[in-house]
Design an enzyme around this catalytic site. Structure first.
Site, PDB file in Angstrom:
ATOM      1  N   TRP A 178       0.898  -1.124  -0.008  1.00 58.30           N
ATOM      2  CA  TRP A 178      -0.026  -0.221  -0.082  1.00 58.30           C
ATOM      3  C   TRP A 178       0.728   1.357  -0.129  1.00 58.30           C
ATOM      4  O   TRP A 178       0.652   2.369  -0.593  1.00 58.30           O
ATOM      5  CB  TRP A 178      -1.120   0.102   1.089  1.00 58.30           C
ATOM      6  CG  TRP A 178      -2.031  -1.060   1.099  1.00 58.30           C
ATOM      7  CD1 TRP A 178      -2.154  -2.380   1.699  1.00 58.30           C
ATOM      8  CD2 TRP A 178      -2.995  -1.077  -0.149  1.00 58.30           C
ATOM      9  NE1 TRP A 178      -3.116  -3.052   1.091  1.00 58.30           N
ATOM     10  CE2 TRP A 178      -3.621  -2.487   0.107  1.00 58.30           C
ATOM     11  CE3 TRP A 178      -3.352  -0.137  -0.907  1.00 58.30           C
ATOM     12  CZ2 TRP A 178      -4.728  -2.774  -0.731  1.00 58.30           C
ATOM     13  CZ3 TRP A 178      -4.502  -0.637  -1.788  1.00 58.30           C
ATOM     14  CH2 TRP A 178      -5.100  -1.899  -1.785  1.00 58.30           C
ATOM     15  N   ASP A 194      -1.493   6.582   6.196  1.00 54.21           N
ATOM     16  CA  ASP A 194      -2.630   5.728   5.764  1.00 54.21           C
ATOM     17  C   ASP A 194      -3.194   4.743   6.933  1.00 54.21           C
ATOM     18  O   ASP A 194      -2.117   3.689   7.245  1.00 54.21           O
ATOM     19  CB  ASP A 194      -2.338   4.886   4.538  1.00 54.21           C
ATOM     20  CG  ASP A 194      -3.288   4.068   4.283  1.00 54.21           C
ATOM     21  OD1 ASP A 194      -4.444   3.766   4.731  1.00 54.21           O
ATOM     22  OD2 ASP A 194      -3.160   3.271   3.030  1.00 54.21           O
ATOM     23  N   LYS A 234     -12.017  -1.353   6.436  1.00 58.61           N
ATOM     24  CA  LYS A 234     -11.071  -2.607   7.057  1.00 58.61           C
ATOM     25  C   LYS A 234     -11.384  -2.430   8.800  1.00 58.61           C
ATOM     26  O   LYS A 234     -10.462  -3.310   9.485  1.00 58.61           O
ATOM     27  CB  LYS A 234      -9.550  -2.171   6.779  1.00 58.61           C
ATOM     28  CG  LYS A 234      -9.399  -2.379   5.328  1.00 58.61           C
ATOM     29  CD  LYS A 234      -7.878  -2.301   4.876  1.00 58.61           C
ATOM     30  CE  LYS A 234      -7.567  -2.237   3.311  1.00 58.61           C
ATOM     31  NZ  LYS A 234      -7.950  -3.733   3.001  1.00 58.61           N
TER      32      LYS A 234
END
Length: 360
Positions: free
Chosen positions: A102, A171, A195
């Site tokens: 990511w 993030d 998530k």
């Protein structure tokens, strides 16, 4: 009703109480004569949902008046570009850490828009470790230092954070609200809801006054953080039902003790699984540096891919869903977010021990 234990990395498992509340309120929301799904976003009930979601978030994190909250569509992936558009135009520089899949995507989008400097790169170690936070510093003139607090695919998690001159941007999609964080170090935090705190379709963005002032004001409306803050996430029709679900999950988390409870629960759940891995005499192998193993995404391998396929299939039949590792790395991954009950982890641990006894 048969409920599986959902170990998927996202969409995540949600608290049963939250789902039941949404079920009760779906057709006629609080006596309004219609569903929340049908209401204009300009009506008091919808504005009330949005305000209640923000208020719960502020209480959980202890946000002050210098922090702003926006609920934005597009997922964390959209934030990779939106972040760079707001802060890296006109030749400005951003620092990034490269900790896995990511982080790599965030870096790639940043480079398409502005100047990117990678201050730490985990490539040589196959993203199975992280640096000592004290060794990470920002570059002169950098607008921010970006990190991915928890790599969902690789199972690597920052346990503490750098203290540097530039504000941190993170993030936090897969470990958001799972523990307290030193909020004073962060200029901006973003997290895709699916998530850890709700269904897919909405991303939470938190930013400070200073970051808001540094945004590129020449961007089209939806791309500018300022527009979302000024319009209280009502710049256009927002993902109303997703925000409502986030509100319910945040209130559920508050009722259990907030971030202190979440941190303790995460340690208990992950401790059970890492204990099984460590006591398996090598049958199960976790490749991640023990210092940085995630409390949210426990990744491991078996002696062969054939055994891994059998493990996933038999686990699914036993009511343990979503354990197949990400397609880019294979293996097994158990995502154990806030709403995962300890009983689910204990069921998985028992299955793992039994599977090893039968196949080891």
């Amino acid at each position: 009703m048969r409920r599986l234990h959902n170990f998927s990395a996202g969409p995540c498992t949600l608290p049963l109480e939250v789902l039941e509340t949404a079920q009760r309120e779906l057709v006629d929301y609080h006596g309004a004569g219609m569903s929340l799904l049908e209401m204009s976003h300009r009506t008091p009930p919808v504005e009330g949902v949005r305000d209640a979601a923000e208020a719960a978030l502020r209480r959980l994190l202890g946000l002050g008046e210098h922090h702003h909250v926006a609920f934005v569509a597009g997922g964390a992936t959209f934030q990779f570009a939106m972040l760079a558009m707001n802060f890296l135009t006109n030749g400005r520089l951003g620092d990034y850490t490269h900790s896995g899949a990511w982080a790599k995507k965030a870096i790639a989008d940043g480079r398409k828009i502005g100047r990117v400097n990678v201050v730490w790169d985990g490539t040589p170690d196959d993203y199975m470790t992280l640096p000592d936070p004290a060794s990470v510093s920002s570059s002169a003139g950098s607008q921010f230092l970006h990190l991915t607090s928890n790599e969902t695919i690789g199972g690597v998690q920052w346990k503490s954070f750098p203290a540097c001159e530039a504000p941190l941007v993170a993030d936090m999609s897969s470990d958001f609200l799972s523990r307290p964080v030193p909020l004073e170090r962060f200029g901006l935090i973003y997290a895709g809801a699916q998530k850890n705190i709700g269904p897919a379709g909405v991303t939470v963005v938190i930013l400070t006054d200073d970051m808001l002032a540094a945004c590129d004001g020449d961007l089209p409306g939806y791309l500018n953080y300022g527009g979302h803050v000024q319009n209280r996430s009502m710049l256009n029709t927002p993902p109303v039902f997703q925000i409502y679900m986030v509100k319910l999950v945040l209130e559920w988390l508050e009722a259990r003790g907030g971030l202190a409870w979440a941190e303790q629960a995460a340690a208990e759940r992950s401790g059970i699984l890492y204990g099984v891995l460590g006591g398996s005499d090598g049958f199960y192998r976790c490749p991640v540096d023990e210092r940085y193993r995630s409390t949210m995404n426990v990744v491991f391998r078996l002696p062969s891919e054939e055994l891994e396929k059998r493990f996933v299939a038999e686990a699914e039949a036993a009511g343990l869903s979503g354990l197949k590792g990400h397609r880019s790395v294979g293996g097994i991954r158990a995502s154990i977010y806030n709403a995962m009950p300890v009983a689910g982890v204990e069921a998985l641990a028992g299955f793992m021990s039994d599977f090893r006894d039968r196949n080891g």
